[in-house]
Design a protein around this motif. Sequence first.
Motif, PDB file in Angstrom:
ATOM      1  N   PHE A 118       0.840  -1.197   0.000  1.00  0.00           N
ATOM      2  CA  PHE A 118       0.000   0.000   0.000  1.00  0.00           C
ATOM      3  C   PHE A 118       0.879   1.253   0.000  1.00  0.00           C
ATOM      4  O   PHE A 118       0.631   2.197  -0.755  1.00  0.00           O
ATOM      5  CB  PHE A 118      -0.913   0.003   1.220  1.00  0.00           C
ATOM      6  N   ARG A 119       1.924   1.260   0.839  1.00  0.00           N
ATOM      7  CA  ARG A 119       2.815   2.420   0.892  1.00  0.00           C
ATOM      8  C   ARG A 119       3.522   2.633  -0.459  1.00  0.00           C
ATOM      9  O   ARG A 119       3.708   3.766  -0.906  1.00  0.00           O
ATOM     10  CB  ARG A 119       3.845   2.246   2.004  1.00  0.00           C
ATOM     11  N   LYS A 120       3.918   1.538  -1.077  1.00  0.00           N
ATOM     12  CA  LYS A 120       4.575   1.634  -2.378  1.00  0.00           C
ATOM     13  C   LYS A 120       3.650   2.254  -3.424  1.00  0.00           C
ATOM     14  O   LYS A 120       4.081   3.061  -4.258  1.00  0.00           O
ATOM     15  CB  LYS A 120       5.015   0.232  -2.831  1.00  0.00           C
ATOM     16  N   LYS A 121       2.364   1.877  -3.385  1.00  0.00           N
ATOM     17  CA  LYS A 121       1.408   2.353  -4.383  1.00  0.00           C
ATOM     18  C   LYS A 121       0.895   3.753  -4.077  1.00  0.00           C
ATOM     19  O   LYS A 121       0.658   4.551  -4.989  1.00  0.00           O
ATOM     20  CB  LYS A 121       0.213   1.390  -4.473  1.00  0.00           C
ATOM     21  N   LYS A 122       0.687   4.064  -2.785  1.00  0.00           N
ATOM     22  CA  LYS A 122       0.006   5.305  -2.406  1.00  0.00           C
ATOM     23  C   LYS A 122       0.886   6.307  -1.673  1.00  0.00           C
ATOM     24  O   LYS A 122       0.464   7.435  -1.412  1.00  0.00           O
ATOM     25  CB  LYS A 122      -1.217   4.988  -1.536  1.00  0.00           C
ATOM     26  N   GLY A 123       2.094   5.904  -1.315  1.00  0.00           N
ATOM     27  CA  GLY A 123       2.980   6.826  -0.638  1.00  0.00           C
ATOM     28  C   GLY A 123       2.695   7.011   0.832  1.00  0.00           C
ATOM     29  O   GLY A 123       3.271   7.888   1.478  1.00  0.00           O
ATOM     30  N   MET A 124       1.811   6.199   1.387  1.00  0.00           N
ATOM     31  CA  MET A 124       1.475   6.257   2.811  1.00  0.00           C
ATOM     32  C   MET A 124       0.872   4.924   3.224  1.00  0.00           C
ATOM     33  O   MET A 124       0.484   4.121   2.373  1.00  0.00           O
ATOM     34  CB  MET A 124       0.503   7.408   3.097  1.00  0.00           C
ATOM     35  N   THR A 125       0.778   4.667   4.525  1.00  0.00           N
ATOM     36  CA  THR A 125       0.206   3.419   5.000  1.00  0.00           C
ATOM     37  C   THR A 125      -1.318   3.468   4.879  1.00  0.00           C
ATOM     38  O   THR A 125      -1.902   4.551   4.736  1.00  0.00           O
ATOM     39  CB  THR A 125       0.579   3.173   6.467  1.00  0.00           C
ATOM     40  N   PRO A 126      -1.992   2.307   4.958  1.00  0.00           N
ATOM     41  CA  PRO A 126      -3.456   2.315   4.921  1.00  0.00           C
ATOM     42  C   PRO A 126      -4.072   3.184   6.016  1.00  0.00           C
ATOM     43  O   PRO A 126      -5.052   3.904   5.782  1.00  0.00           O
ATOM     44  CB  PRO A 126      -3.814   0.828   5.116  1.00  0.00           C
ATOM     45  N   THR A 127      -3.513   3.137   7.220  1.00  0.00           N
ATOM     46  CA  THR A 127      -4.042   3.950   8.322  1.00  0.00           C
ATOM     47  C   THR A 127      -3.870   5.435   8.028  1.00  0.00           C
ATOM     48  O   THR A 127      -4.790   6.241   8.255  1.00  0.00           O
ATOM     49  CB  THR A 127      -3.329   3.588   9.642  1.00  0.00           C
ATOM     50  N   GLU A 128      -2.692   5.806   7.525  1.00  0.00           N
ATOM     51  CA  GLU A 128      -2.459   7.214   7.180  1.00  0.00           C
ATOM     52  C   GLU A 128      -3.407   7.669   6.077  1.00  0.00           C
ATOM     53  O   GLU A 128      -3.933   8.792   6.122  1.00  0.00           O
ATOM     54  CB  GLU A 128      -1.004   7.402   6.743  1.00  0.00           C
TER      55      GLU A 128
END
Length: 297
Positions: A275-285
Amino acid sequence: MPANPQLFKEVSPLSDKDCFIVIERQKSTFNFPIHVHPEYELNYIENASGAQRIVGDSVETIGQEELVLITNPNLEHAWVDHECTSENIHEITIQFHSSALPETLLDKNQFNSIRRMFERAQKGLVFEKSVLDRVRPLIKTITYEADSFYSLLKLLTILHELAASDDARELASHSFINKKTEQPSSDSRINKVLDFLNKNYSQQIRLQEVADLINMSEASFCRYVKKRTARSFIDLLNDIRIGYAVRLLVDSAHPVAEIGYTCGFNNLSNFNRIFRKKKGMTPTEFRNHYHKKKIIV
């Protein structure tokens, strides 16, 4: 999937008597929440480097200027300040009824390219600088065109110029938006693959299993998927899973770990990493960031 009932539903000043409306703003901040509206929207922004654009599950930091077209009444979108420090943001928003260009007109040969662009813009389309350079003068002059008929001709010219170019990128993922609004590919094999992945993304999926669907070896299948989607098979599958995960993060209160497992990720750390790789942040963030930009009505 229907639009989130908690989203701010913008009421456009566009009247039923007009084909379109142009709204020009000079401002120092973005303060409109994530929202949806039935009108098609073409949004031009300049002097806003560092601001953030949110369109569906796409969250990106923008440059000095940009142009985005949205034609999906259920696609949530907004621009937020993020790291923008400009005191002179210039925004030109053109909203128009879908009925301004009815299907009977879009089906004509001269309007085919605009129809295809509108279909792609169901996910939101951001245009590259090469296109912007061509339409910028028209967008700026349409704001002070006194004759409404000639301003309509300018809008049609803008749409034609945008549709004539391939320099546009879709924003929201296909698994985030309502799949019924998407136009299937003319390639029946890739449609079969995508249909299978969208129905089985929550399960463990083996490469050979999907390759067998279209009677290909694993190696041939991987080359085929790369050619048709510009992504590896693993990236394609992860993008689909992330799209569904984002929708659950936005529309539900389910725990992050549960969402990860529901969407086919075998453990929380793997879900967080991809998720961080795709969106630049964690799911929670992402969930916290997204919810801060919403207004409940």
